[in-house]
Motif scaffolding. Sequence first.
Motif, mmCIF file in Angstrom:
data_model
loop_
_atom_site.group_PDB
_atom_site.id
_atom_site.type_symbol
_atom_site.label_atom_id
_atom_site.label_comp_id
_atom_site.label_asym_id
_atom_site.label_seq_id
_atom_site.Cartn_x
_atom_site.Cartn_y
_atom_site.Cartn_z
ATOM 1 N N LEU A 183 3.056 3.715 -1.037
ATOM 2 C CA LEU A 183 4.077 4.693 -0.653
ATOM 3 C C LEU A 183 5.473 4.100 -0.799
ATOM 4 C CD1 LEU A 183 2.474 6.338 2.525
ATOM 5 C CD2 LEU A 183 2.863 7.419 0.308
ATOM 6 N N GLN A 184 5.597 2.812 -0.508
ATOM 7 C CA GLN A 184 6.898 2.159 -0.628
ATOM 8 C C GLN A 184 7.265 1.870 -2.077
ATOM 9 O OE1 GLN A 184 6.144 -1.248 1.841
ATOM 10 N NE2 GLN A 184 6.516 -0.154 3.770
ATOM 11 N N ILE A 209 0.647 6.050 8.897
ATOM 12 C CA ILE A 209 1.685 6.641 8.041
ATOM 13 C C ILE A 209 2.618 7.522 8.860
ATOM 14 C CG2 ILE A 209 2.069 8.244 6.124
ATOM 15 C CD1 ILE A 209 -0.562 7.219 4.923
ATOM 16 N N ARG A 210 2.051 8.337 9.735
ATOM 17 C CA ARG A 210 2.889 9.239 10.544
ATOM 18 C C ARG A 210 3.773 8.485 11.535
ATOM 19 N NH1 ARG A 210 3.063 12.842 7.250
ATOM 20 N NH2 ARG A 210 1.707 14.660 7.325
ATOM 21 N N ARG A 212 5.604 6.079 10.800
ATOM 22 C CA ARG A 212 6.800 5.668 10.064
ATOM 23 C C ARG A 212 7.691 6.892 9.878
ATOM 24 N NH1 ARG A 212 5.498 0.692 7.417
ATOM 25 N NH2 ARG A 212 7.639 0.753 6.612
ATOM 26 N N GLU A 214 10.068 7.585 7.837
ATOM 27 C CA GLU A 214 10.332 8.035 6.478
ATOM 28 C C GLU A 214 9.195 8.872 5.894
ATOM 29 O OE1 GLU A 214 9.201 3.574 6.062
ATOM 30 O OE2 GLU A 214 10.004 4.946 7.568
ATOM 31 N N TYR A 215 8.006 8.826 6.548
ATOM 32 C CA TYR A 215 6.869 9.606 6.037
ATOM 33 C C TYR A 215 6.458 10.696 7.026
ATOM 34 C CZ TYR A 215 6.690 5.390 3.191
ATOM 35 O OH TYR A 215 7.036 4.340 2.366
ATOM 36 N N LEU A 218 5.664 13.835 4.944
ATOM 37 C CA LEU A 218 4.908 13.694 3.700
ATOM 38 C C LEU A 218 3.607 14.486 3.807
ATOM 39 C CD1 LEU A 218 4.459 12.182 0.934
ATOM 40 C CD2 LEU A 218 3.159 10.503 2.285
ATOM 41 N N TYR A 264 7.330 20.273 0.640
ATOM 42 C CA TYR A 264 7.893 18.942 0.863
ATOM 43 C C TYR A 264 9.169 18.738 0.058
ATOM 44 C CZ TYR A 264 8.037 13.802 0.978
ATOM 45 O OH TYR A 264 8.422 12.492 1.143
#
Length: 537
Positions: A183-184, A209-210, A212, A214-215, A218, A264
């Motif tokens: 993802l990064q 993931i959630r 973070r 930034e995501y 997503l 998105y």
Amino acid sequence: MNGDGMTTLGHVLVVDSSSTVRTRLTRELAEAGLSVTAFASAEEALSHIDELAIDLAIVDRIPHDPEVEHLVSRLLDRPDAASTHILLLDRSPGEGWTPDDARITSISSMEEVQAFIQRSQDRQTSETRNTPEPGSAGIASTKRACVLVIDDSPTFRVAIRAMLAGRWDVVEAELGSQALPLLQAHAIDALLLDNGLPDSSGIDICRQIRSRMEYATLPIIMLTGSDREESVLSAFEAGADDYVVKGGSSVTLLARLGSHIRRYRTEIAARTAHANLRQSEIVSDARRDLLAVVERKTDELQRANDGLERFAALASHDLQAPLRLITSYLGILSARATVLDDRLRSYLDHAIKASSDAGLLVNRLLHYARSGWTDTTKDSIGDSGQIAGSAVSTFAQTLVETGGAIEVRPLLDVLCDPLCLRQVFENLLGNALKYRSPEPPRIIMGCVADGGLVRFTITDNGMGVPEKDRSRIFDMFHRLHGADIPGMGIGLSLCLKIIEARGGAMGCDPAPGSGSVFWFTLPAAVPTSFVPGQAVA
């Protein structure tokens, strides 16, 4: 906009085997303000598709051309596909191949084409009123979307890759630990995540993931072999956006995945537009604050300059009187003293010279500080030749003593205060005579027309100015020869101040052979017909 100022859709691709239909469509679309490229077959269009910018495609399905499906797929896969709409012209709607994509509309008559164009124009006119400025990211990116697929089954990944190929880019992984690094490393628009992975569960990966920021939005679609209610609830509680059972309808998966990607990208575009707007507001606030600081500093500088002028005037008045008195008394002592030895006589002479120099320095500083030298409201058309002649006459005695000569060639008139122009001439001529070589001084005054300016030159055969000093000699109090040659180091600074106040420039170049060429520019009194750089005879 077209030539009549009408809002347009842009460029239209027309593919129809009927020349009559192509001609009619081209004419009617052009009348609506669009540019058109028409082809008789899908095969012909495919050979040129990469050369065209396409906003709308009208493609005939009758007769059933096997290349039509290929053409439509290529249109949907283009980088600008998000902004391209496709009209499938079908006299028998509902039959045959019907692509499942929101950007494709099936129509059965020319009237529907016209209706679609009219709706699009009305919609575009409405959106134009609310469209952000160019560069504000007001719409979603047209870059091809990218989907991250994490599944430990190579067979399933191959199937997913084949399903998504041609529509979206695909990045693959088989372990949950690879999710965050991928993802990064990539701009991912959606994640297909298997719930059962060798190193961890998809539920745990989803939670990571959630967590973070930034995501946070997503799209994450959980893949599983079970549709049990508790599994579905666990996936949504972990932050998944959707839940798809493996082995289900590929059409359903594509439709749901496409919907999440559009959502998105729209969110990203909205956030980007908001950030740009906020940045614009910050820049505007900073610009306003900067202008306020500049205005305040300008006022402070003006007050400082006014104070300097007043101080210079007072200092001149208060210092000149005692200096004149000192010089006068020293002169009386020198005239009447008859018993002084040589040493005392030398002291007295030095004192007289020092007081005289101090008075001259005060006068020069007053000249420099006075705003009158840069006040352009007094400027008028000056007879440069007459002013130069007056300045030359000041040095008549020096020319006789040194055997020198000054040649004044015809000079063009300029816009300048005559007193200021004479001051410049006198300073430059005085320096040429002061810094002369052992040879008798030879000085030439001339000018050239340079557009709306006149470039004056004072060429001498004197000592010259070393290259390292050619810019520094215009600094206040800078002198090349110390006390060997009398002077205060103010004259050239004053000249530069006069010239720059009138939009001109000033400099020094080496003269051919030896000596220097001092030059300066001033606005011409009237537009000249001379070629720029042409010498005045």
